[in-house]
Design an enzyme around this catalytic site. Structure first.
Site, PDB file in Angstrom:
ATOM      1  N   GLU A  37      -2.444  -1.487  -3.093  1.00  0.00           N
ATOM      2  CA  GLU A  37      -3.509  -0.989  -2.928  1.00  0.00           C
ATOM      3  C   GLU A  37      -3.378   0.661  -2.962  1.00  0.00           C
ATOM      4  OE1 GLU A  37      -4.865  -4.685   0.910  1.00  0.00           O
ATOM      5  OE2 GLU A  37      -3.985  -2.348   1.111  1.00  0.00           O
ATOM      6  N   HIS A  90      -8.190  -5.846   7.459  1.00  0.00           N
ATOM      7  CA  HIS A  90      -8.538  -4.723   8.816  1.00  0.00           C
ATOM      8  C   HIS A  90      -7.748  -4.886   9.953  1.00  0.00           C
ATOM      9  CE1 HIS A  90      -6.675  -0.680   9.000  1.00  0.00           C
ATOM     10  NE2 HIS A  90      -7.190  -1.068   9.980  1.00  0.00           N
ATOM     11  N   HIS A 132       6.499   4.335   3.783  1.00  0.00           N
ATOM     12  CA  HIS A 132       6.565   2.556   4.951  1.00  0.00           C
ATOM     13  C   HIS A 132       7.247   2.590   2.269  1.00  0.00           C
ATOM     14  CE1 HIS A 132       2.407   2.076   3.416  1.00  0.00           C
ATOM     15  NE2 HIS A 132       2.220   3.438   4.725  1.00  0.00           N
ATOM     16  N   GLY A 142      -1.540  -7.671   7.588  1.00  0.00           N
ATOM     17  CA  GLY A 142       0.306  -7.019   7.808  1.00  0.00           C
ATOM     18  C   GLY A 142       0.175  -7.072   8.393  1.00  0.00           C
ATOM     19  N   HIS A 171       0.883  -1.267  -0.151  1.00  0.00           N
ATOM     20  CA  HIS A 171      -0.229   0.148   0.184  1.00  0.00           C
ATOM     21  C   HIS A 171       0.620   0.951   0.046  1.00  0.00           C
ATOM     22  CE1 HIS A 171      -3.811   2.318   1.896  1.00  0.00           C
ATOM     23  NE2 HIS A 171      -3.502   2.755   1.146  1.00  0.00           N
TER      24      HIS A 171
END
Length: 237
Positions: free
Chosen positions: A70, A190, A50, A213, A43
């Site tokens: 994403e 999520h 990141h 993640g 993402h």
């Protein structure tokens, strides 16, 4: 069984904290696939705090399973996806300063915008998914955009799992039933974790993919990446 796509954002966060290349993101992705992961998710955000845009280009060269990118379809993100051509693109409506994703799309309000973006990516052979809350009208709105899949935003389920898992899962069951009725594939992600993933998987009809993640990487600090990947896969059967 639902496939496990591992989000490697946290690996990139750790790497970036020292400004070098340790841990090496590409090696971790390769190892995750070797350990049994069936996809890699990233993402990238505009500030590249990141995942960097170059990471997407580099991962495309080494990922042998499915690469899922994403993000909010701003101009730079669209250009990146056009260049990389991942197996799947997941459209997420987060702002540039969002710490993490915190809501799904209003597919009714943004129908025309999402329809255009979905068509743009589908014309290139990229599977499309829209990040949504488990709301029937929103699921119906997603179907009208021509998207291939939805990704159910599961934070509310995860937050309420310990106190009342039956109540927590109910909106997701109804959303999944509606998605199945409309011919939409179902992804989810999520705050899913080893604690709640098995129950979620068993309750959601025709769940195709989960993207995990933060929890997976955190659990791996104690249990090891290879072990944790296979623990998730065992719960997704």
């Amino acid at each position: 069984m639902a496939i496990l796509s591992v989000n490697v954002n946290k690996i990139a966060t750790l790497r970036n904290s020292r400004g070098g290349d340790v841990p090496n993101l590409l090696k971790v992705a390769i190892d995750l696939e070797r350990f049994g992961a069936q996809g890699i998710t990233i993402h990238p955000r505009p500030d590249e705090r990141h995942i960097k845009y170059q990471d997407a280009r580099d991962l495309k060269k080494v990922v042998q399973t499915e690469l899922n990118i994403e993000g909010n379809p701003i101009e730079s993100f669209i250009k990146l996806v056009d260049e990389v051509k991942p197996a799947q693109v997941t459209l997420v409506p987060d702002g540039p300063d969002a710490l993490t994703s915190n809501a799904g799309w209003d597919t009714l309000k943004h129908k025309d915008f999402l329809s255009d973006i979905v068509k743009h990516f589908k014309d290139q052979g990229i599977r499309t998914s829209i990040f949504v809350d488990p709301v029937i009208a929103i699921i119906e709105g997603a179907a009208k955009t021509g998207v291939d899949r939805i990704e159910l935003y599961t934070e509310d389920f995860a937050s309420n799992y310990s106190s009342d898992k039956e109540a927590a899962i109910q909106p997701y069951i109804l959303a999944a039933q509606k998605a199945n009725e409309l011919g939409l594939g179902i992804n989810a992600g999520h705050d899913l974790s080893l604690e709640n993933i098995q129950y979620f998987n068993k309750q959601i009809p025709n769940l195709l993919e989960v993207s995990i993640g933060h929890a997976l990487i955190s659990e791996s600090l104690y249990l090891g990446l290879e072990n944790v990947v296979n623990m998730y896969k065992a719960k997704l059967v």
